[in-house]
Every structure is written in structure tokens, then in C-alpha cells.
Design a protein around this motif. Structure first.
Motif, PDB file in Angstrom:
ATOM      1  N   VAL A 100       0.552  -1.143  -0.191  1.00 22.36           N
ATOM      2  CA  VAL A 100      -0.024  -0.180  -0.251  1.00 22.36           C
ATOM      3  C   VAL A 100       1.042   0.952  -0.142  1.00 22.36           C
ATOM      4  O   VAL A 100       0.293   2.510  -0.298  1.00 22.36           O
ATOM      5  N   ASN A 104      -0.207   2.802  -3.116  1.00 25.75           N
ATOM      6  CA  ASN A 104      -1.370   3.127  -2.378  1.00 25.75           C
ATOM      7  C   ASN A 104      -3.298   3.164  -3.678  1.00 25.75           C
ATOM      8  O   ASN A 104      -3.547   4.175  -3.786  1.00 25.75           O
ATOM      9  N   CYS A 125      -5.616   2.267   0.743  1.00 25.74           N
ATOM     10  CA  CYS A 125      -4.703   2.995   0.955  1.00 25.74           C
ATOM     11  C   CYS A 125      -5.701   4.034   0.888  1.00 25.74           C
ATOM     12  O   CYS A 125      -6.913   4.178   1.803  1.00 25.74           O
ATOM     13  N   ARG A 130     -11.302   4.800  -3.496  1.00 30.10           N
ATOM     14  CA  ARG A 130     -10.272   4.009  -3.731  1.00 30.10           C
ATOM     15  C   ARG A 130     -11.378   2.855  -3.110  1.00 30.10           C
ATOM     16  O   ARG A 130     -12.853   2.624  -2.586  1.00 30.10           O
TER      17      ARG A 130
END
Length: 258
Positions: A100, A104, A125, A130
Motif C-alpha cells: 500500500v 497506494n 489505501c 478507493r
């Protein structure tokens, strides 16, 4: 016809979601304190305490004399299963966090049971747009990246047994086309990675690689999930190489704790 994709409810109830996630954490990890649950859910300790108290009341959890909460009789798994899942999850979490940090994107660890895949660890993330945590969720194995990676390790005979028609007598529409699935799995086995577009949820893309033990047997699938609008096929090689490095490091850790 295959089972419909999972779709998040349009009006999610945060308190229900928090309670379900807390129950899942207990089932996967065995024991947690109020503070740990509060931190993981991002809620106040008082909120976490109320959630856990309700889980205890409904037998989803129990509290011991040290005020540590453990899985209750409703959710209790077989001891050996919980031990294996707990060891996998504990070893994987640092590697998921590192993926992560580098990519990300939300990162997951998945195992397979029969024709289903279960997310046993998920680290989100921090992007505004997301994919949310999948921890504890169960999907048809052929609809998830991790599930496909694990199915790709099976022989033709083993795959046929998993998807034998008699297992789907009451739900024939959920049985995948075995010929098409087998051909796809052979491609995954050759390439060493899987890409999943819109199979578990619309608008979602996932890329994953296998995690092997010291004998080379695949134990889990390590994957990232991201919105389809952010996925660029030109980034695939970088995504796969990053995941493969994390999978190798995780395999080494598992060998050291065996």
C-alpha cells in the motif's frame, strides 16, 4: 447464468458495517481489545465498546477476565483452521502495508475453500476514491483474483471435482463454464499473475500473484484492488513485479514460522 456481482448497498449503515467488520476481525484473528477494535475501525473507544457488547449479547463474541474479546460460538471456526488463517494473516499484514505504501492501492490476501474465496486480510489505501476493505468477505472463487490464482494450481481432475454438476444441483446458474474457466486458468498458471476486471464488482480492477510455501504450494493470493478508471494496462508489469516481491518476502516469513 452466473451469480450476480456483489454491489454495495446504496444506503450503507455505518454501525452495522462496523459491527460486521468487528465480528470478522474476531473470527480471523482470535482475540482483540476494545482499543484495537477502535483503532482498526477508526471509531471512538466508547463506540467500539458498544459494538463489542452487542456482539457478546448475540453470542458472536465472548469477553474474558482480562477484558479481551474473542470469537463467540456463533462464529467460532475449527481450531486448526483459525490457527492457519491467523498465521497467514499475521505474517502478511506488514507486507500488505508495504505494498500500500508503494502503490497506494488497497491490498488483499485471499484463501480458497472449495469453490469460494475469502479475503482474510485487507489494507486500504488513503486515496479519496478507493476500493474499501474486503476483509472477511466471501466470493465465488472464479470471480476473484486470489481465487483464480488458487484454482490455477489445480489439476483438471481437481478442478472438475470442485465444479462437479452435482454440487450445483440446486443452483445451476452459479456454475461457471468449466471449459472456458480451465482455459483461463492455464493462462494464469503460465503467466504467474491474474487480472480481474469487473468480475466481483462493477468498476473494479484487481491484479494478483500467488503466495507459495517452502514446498512451492500456493497458500494464498496477494492482490491489489483499484477503481477501473485508475487502471492503466501500461502499469501492469510494475504492479506485478511489486506484488511478486512482496509475495516472495511473505513466503520467506512463512517458511521461518513453520
Amino acid at each position: 447464468m452466473d451469480k450476480p456481482l456483489k454491489t454495495p448497498p446504496p444506503y450503507a449503515i455505518a454501525s452495522v458495517d462496523h459491527a460486521l467488520r468487528a465480528a470478522t476481525m474476531l473470527q480471523l484473528e482470535g482475540s482483540l481489545t476494545v482499543t484495537q477494535v477502535a483503532e482498526r475501525l477508526g471509531v471512538a473507544r466508547s463506540t467500539a465498546h458498544r459494538l463489542l457488547a452487542m456482539l457478546v449479547y448475540r453470542d458472536f463474541a465472548v469477553r474474558d477476565e482480562n477484558r479481551v474479546y474473542r470469537v463467540g460460538p456463533v462464529l467460532e471456526l475449527a481450531t486448526h483452521s483459525r490457527s492457519l488463517v491467523s498465521r497467514l494473516r499475521t505474517a502478511a499484514l506488514p507486507h500488505l502495508h508495504r505494498v500500500v505504501d508503494r502503490l497506494n492501492e488497497t491490498t488483499n490476501l485471499t484463501i480458497r475453500t472449495g469453490d469460494t474465496a475469502r479475503f482474510i486480510a485487507s489494507v486500504e489505501c488513503d486515496r479519496a476514491l478507493r476500493v474499501g476493505s474486503r476483509e472477511g468477505m466471501v466470493f465465488p472463487a472464479h470471480r476473484t483474483t486470489g481465487g483464480l490464482l488458487l484454482l490455477a494450481e489445480l489439476s483438471e481432475e481437481e478442478l472438475a471435482e470442485v465444479y462437479a454438476s452435482e454440487h450445483y444441483r440446486d443452483r445451476p446458474q452459479e456454475r461457471p463454464d468449466l471449459g472456458a474457466l480451465s482455459a483461463e486458468l492455464k493462462g494464469i498458471a503460465r503467466s504467474g499473475f491474474a487480472v480481474n476486471r469487473n468480475r466481483s464488482e462493477r468498476g473494479l480492477v484487481a491484479v494478483g500473484v500467488p503466495v507459495r510455501d517452502a514446498e512451492g504450494t500456493v497458500q494464498a493470493g496477494l492482490s491489489i484492488s483499484l477503481p477501473g478508471t485508475r487502471y492503466d494496462p501500461l502499469d501492469l508489469q510494475f504492479l506485478v513485479s511489486t506484488l511478486q516481491a512482496a509475495a516472495r518476502a511473505l513466503s520467506a516469513d512463512l517458511a521461518g514460522t513453520a
